[in-house]
Scaffold this motif. Structure first.
Motif, mmCIF file in Angstrom:
data_model
loop_
_atom_site.group_PDB
_atom_site.id
_atom_site.type_symbol
_atom_site.label_atom_id
_atom_site.label_comp_id
_atom_site.label_asym_id
_atom_site.label_seq_id
_atom_site.Cartn_x
_atom_site.Cartn_y
_atom_site.Cartn_z
ATOM 1 N N SER A 110 0.853 -1.199 0.000
ATOM 2 C CA SER A 110 0.000 0.000 0.000
ATOM 3 C C SER A 110 0.883 1.242 0.000
ATOM 4 O O SER A 110 1.492 1.575 1.018
ATOM 5 C CB SER A 110 -0.894 0.003 1.246
ATOM 6 N N ILE A 136 -2.628 2.908 -3.570
ATOM 7 C CA ILE A 136 -3.915 3.214 -2.923
ATOM 8 C C ILE A 136 -4.781 4.004 -3.903
ATOM 9 O O ILE A 136 -5.960 3.706 -4.093
ATOM 10 C CB ILE A 136 -3.692 3.987 -1.605
ATOM 11 N N ILE A 173 -8.690 -0.981 0.527
ATOM 12 C CA ILE A 173 -7.614 -1.991 0.421
ATOM 13 C C ILE A 173 -8.221 -3.383 0.618
ATOM 14 O O ILE A 173 -7.897 -4.336 -0.098
ATOM 15 C CB ILE A 173 -6.489 -1.713 1.452
#
Ligand code: ADP
Length: 479
Positions: free
Chosen positions: A409, A414, A452
Motif C-alpha cells: 500500500s 492506494i 484496500i
C-alpha cells in the motif's frame, strides 16, 4: 490430455502438515477439471482420513517388500488416489515425518524410498494397474528419488520436480545406502551424493526433466547462497530447466461467503459483517470483545523460517498499543513456551492457541483485521492469499511468494486501487514494527482501509491459471 502421476507425501483432505498438502489437494483437482488424467500416489499413513469407497487394486513386490495398492477418490473430483499400503513403514500414529517429540522417524529414508520405488513401478506400468504415465510430477524431497530412478529406465515418462521448500532436503548418512539398495550409477557427487551424505532432493534437482518451484521470486532466490543451502550452484547450472509457478488456493474451502467454520458469512459487498467474526474470534480466544481494537492474526508453524522470533521481539512495543494479537500454531517448543508466557503478562492483548486447528484457522482469517507473515523465506505461502480473500490485510516480508502475491500500500497503489497489503524488506524486528505501524495508520483511515480490503478480496488466486501453466510445462518437455 496427459496421464500424470502426482507423487506426494501429503494431500489435503487425507493428511496435512503444511502447504504441500494444500497444493496436492487442489492442483490435481484443477488439472482434472482441465481434462487431464491425473492420479495421486501417497503412503497410507495410519492417520490418513478416507472418504467414501476405498478398495484393493493390486499387489507388487519391490525390494523384497510386498506392498498393496488401494484406490480411493479425492472428494468432489475425478482424481483417483492410489494409497501405498505397507503397515510396517506407514502405520505410526501422527505426523508423516516426525514423532510426537518432533524427531524424524528413524526409518524415513526407507519409508520414502519405498514411496519412490512404488511410484516408478506404477509410472512404468509395471504394477498391474494398466496405466502408464506420460508425466510423473514429484514434490519435495520425499519423492526426489523418482526422477533419479526413472533416468535409468528405457521409454520412460517425463519427470517434473517441484520444490515446495528448499530447507528440507532429505539428507541421510551413507549407512542407509545398503538398505535402500540404490543403483550404483546414481551415487557420485554429480548424482545423489551431497558432501558424503545421501540427498533425496538432489535426485529431483539433478535428474528431473523440469524443476519448478512455487513462485517466480523463490525460483530466483534459490539460485543464491542465502536461499540455496549449498545447492545454488546446481540450480544455476540447471537454470534453463527451472521456473516458478505460483500456487493457487482452493476457492471453495476458503470462501467467506460460504465458509462453514466462520460465524457470519460476508462478501466484498457486505464487508461490515466481518465484524461479527471478529467478535466471535475475540470471544473464543477470551479477549475483550471490541470492534474498535484492531486484531492481528497469525497461523503457522512456529519455526524461525516464519519470523516468529521477530514477532516475539516486537510484542512488548506492539502490545503497549491498542491492539490484540491472536496466534494459532505449533512447532519449536521454545517459541511455544515464550508465546504462552506472554499471554500471562498481557492476558487482554494476546491469545495463543498451541496446536493444529482447521476451524480456528478459518475463524482467524474471518475475524482478524490484519495477518502477519514476516517470513525469512517463503516459497509461496498460502495464508497471505487466504487473508486477502477474507479482507484480512496481510503484512508480509518481501520474499518468495509473498513478494509475488501482495501489492504494497503506497500512495500510488492506494490511488489506483491495486493495494492489497503491507510489504517490508528487512528481516528484523524494527522493520516489522514499522510495517505494523504503517498498517495501523491505514486502519484508522476507515475508507482507505475498506478500499484496500476490497482490492484484496477481488484478487484472483484461483488454481485455473497456475494449472494451465503446469499443463503447458508438461506439454513442452523435450527429452
Ligand atoms: P508451510 O507449508 O511453510 O507450513 P504455507 O503458508 O504454505 O506454509 O501453508 C501452511 C498451511 O497450513 C496453511 O493452509 C495454514 O493455514 C495451515 N496451518 C499451519 N499451521 C496451522 C495450524 N496450527 N492450525 C491450522 N492450520 C495451520
Amino acid at each position: 490430455m496427459k496421464k500424470i502421476l502426482f507423487v506426494t507425501s501429503e494431500a489435503h483432505p487425507f493428511i496435512k502438515t503444511g502447504g504441500l498438502a494444500d497444493v496436492s489437494g487442489s492442483l490435481p483437482k484443477a488439472l482434472a477439471e482441465l481434462s487431464q488424467d491425473i492420479k495421486i500416489i501417497i503412503p497410507r499413513y495410519q492417520d490418513i482420513k478416507t472418504f467414501g469407497d476405498i478398495h484393493y487394486r493390486c499387489s507388487l513386490r519391490v525390494d523384497n517388500r510386498d506392498v498393496n495398492i488401494l484406490e480411493t477418490q479425492m472428494p468432489d473430483s475425478r482424481v483417483t488416489v492410489w494409497l501405498i499400503d505397507y503397515p510396517e513403514f506407514y502405520h505410526q500414529p501422527g505426523n508423516p515425518y516426525v514423532d510426537a517429540q518432533g524427531n524424524p522417524w528413524p526409518n524415513n529414508a526407507e519409508r520414502f524410498s519405498l514411496l519412490c520405488r512404488i511410484a516408478v513401478e506404477v509410472a512404468m506400468n509395471r504394477a498391474h494397474l494398466n496405466w502408464k504415465a506420460d508425466v510423473v510430477h514429484c514434490n519435495d524431497w520425499q519423492s526426489g528419488l523418482v526422477p533419479a530412478l526413472l533416468s535409468l529406465e528405457y521409454d520412460r515418462p517425463a519427470s517434473v520436480f517441484t520444490i515446495h521448500n528448499m530447507a528440507y532436503q532429505g539428507l541421510f548418512p551413507t549407512s542407509v545406502l545398503t538398505s535402500l539398495n540404490l543403483p550404483g550409477q546414481l551415487w557420485h557427487p554429480e548424482g545423489l551424493e551431497f558432501h558424503n551424505m545421501l540427498s533425496f532432493i538432489k535426485g529431483g534437482l539433478v535428474y528431473a526433466d523440469r524443476i519448478t518451484t512455487v513462485s517466480p521470486t523463490y525460483a530466483l532466490e534459490i539460485q543464491t547462497a542465502a536461499y540455496g543451502y549449498g545447492l545454488e550452484g546446481l540450480l544455476i547450472h540447471r537454470n534453463e530447466y527451472l521456473g516458478g509457478i505460483i500456487n493457487g488456493i482452493d476457492l471453495d474451502q476458503w470462501n467467506p461467503e460460504t465458509d462453514a467454520y466462520i460465524a457470519h458469512h460476508y462478501s466484498r459487498a457486505s464487508l461490515g459483517d466481518k465484524q461479527h467474526n471478529k467478535a466471535e474470534l475475540q470471544r473464543r480466544m477470551a479477549l475483550p470483545v471490541d470492534n474498535n481494537i484492531p486484531v492481528l492474526g497469525l497461523i503457522g508453524r512456529l519455526v524461525e523460517q516464519k519470523g516468529i522470533d521477530l514477532i516475539i521481539a516486537c510484542l512488548p512495543e506492539l502490545l503497549a498499543m491498542p491492539v490484540q494479537f491472536v496466534l494459532l500454531g505449533n512447532g519449536d517448543k521454545s517459541f511455544e513456551q515464550r508465546l504462552q508466557n506472554l499471554t500471562h503478562v498481557y492476558p487482554t492483548k494476546i491469545a495463543v492457541s498451541i496446536g493444529y486447528d482447521e476451524g480456528l484457522a478459518h475463524l482467524i482469517e474471518g475475524g482478524a483485521d490484519m495477518f502477519l507473515m514476516p517470513s525469512r523465506f517463503e516459497p509461496c505461502g498460502l495464508n497471505q492469499m487466504y487473508s486477502q480473500r477474507y479482507g484480512t490485510i496481510p503484512i508480509v516480508r518481501k520474499t518468495g511468494g509473498l513478494a509475488d502475491t501482495v501489492v504494497d500500500s503506497t500512495p500510488e497503489t492506494i490511488a489506483n486501487h491495486t493495494a492489497t497489503g503491507i510489504i517490508f524488506n528487512d528481516a528484523n524486528a524494527s522493520a516489522l514494527m514499522e510495517a505494523i505501524k504503517r498498517a495501523l495508520l491505514l486502519y484508522n483511515l476507515g475508507d482507505v482501509w475498506a478500499d484496500i480490503q476490497k482490492n484484496a478480496m477481488a484478487a484472483d488466486f484461483s488454481w485455473q491459471q497456475s494449472a494451465k501453466q503446469y499443463i503447458e510445462l508438461y506439454q513442452n518437455i523435450q527429452r
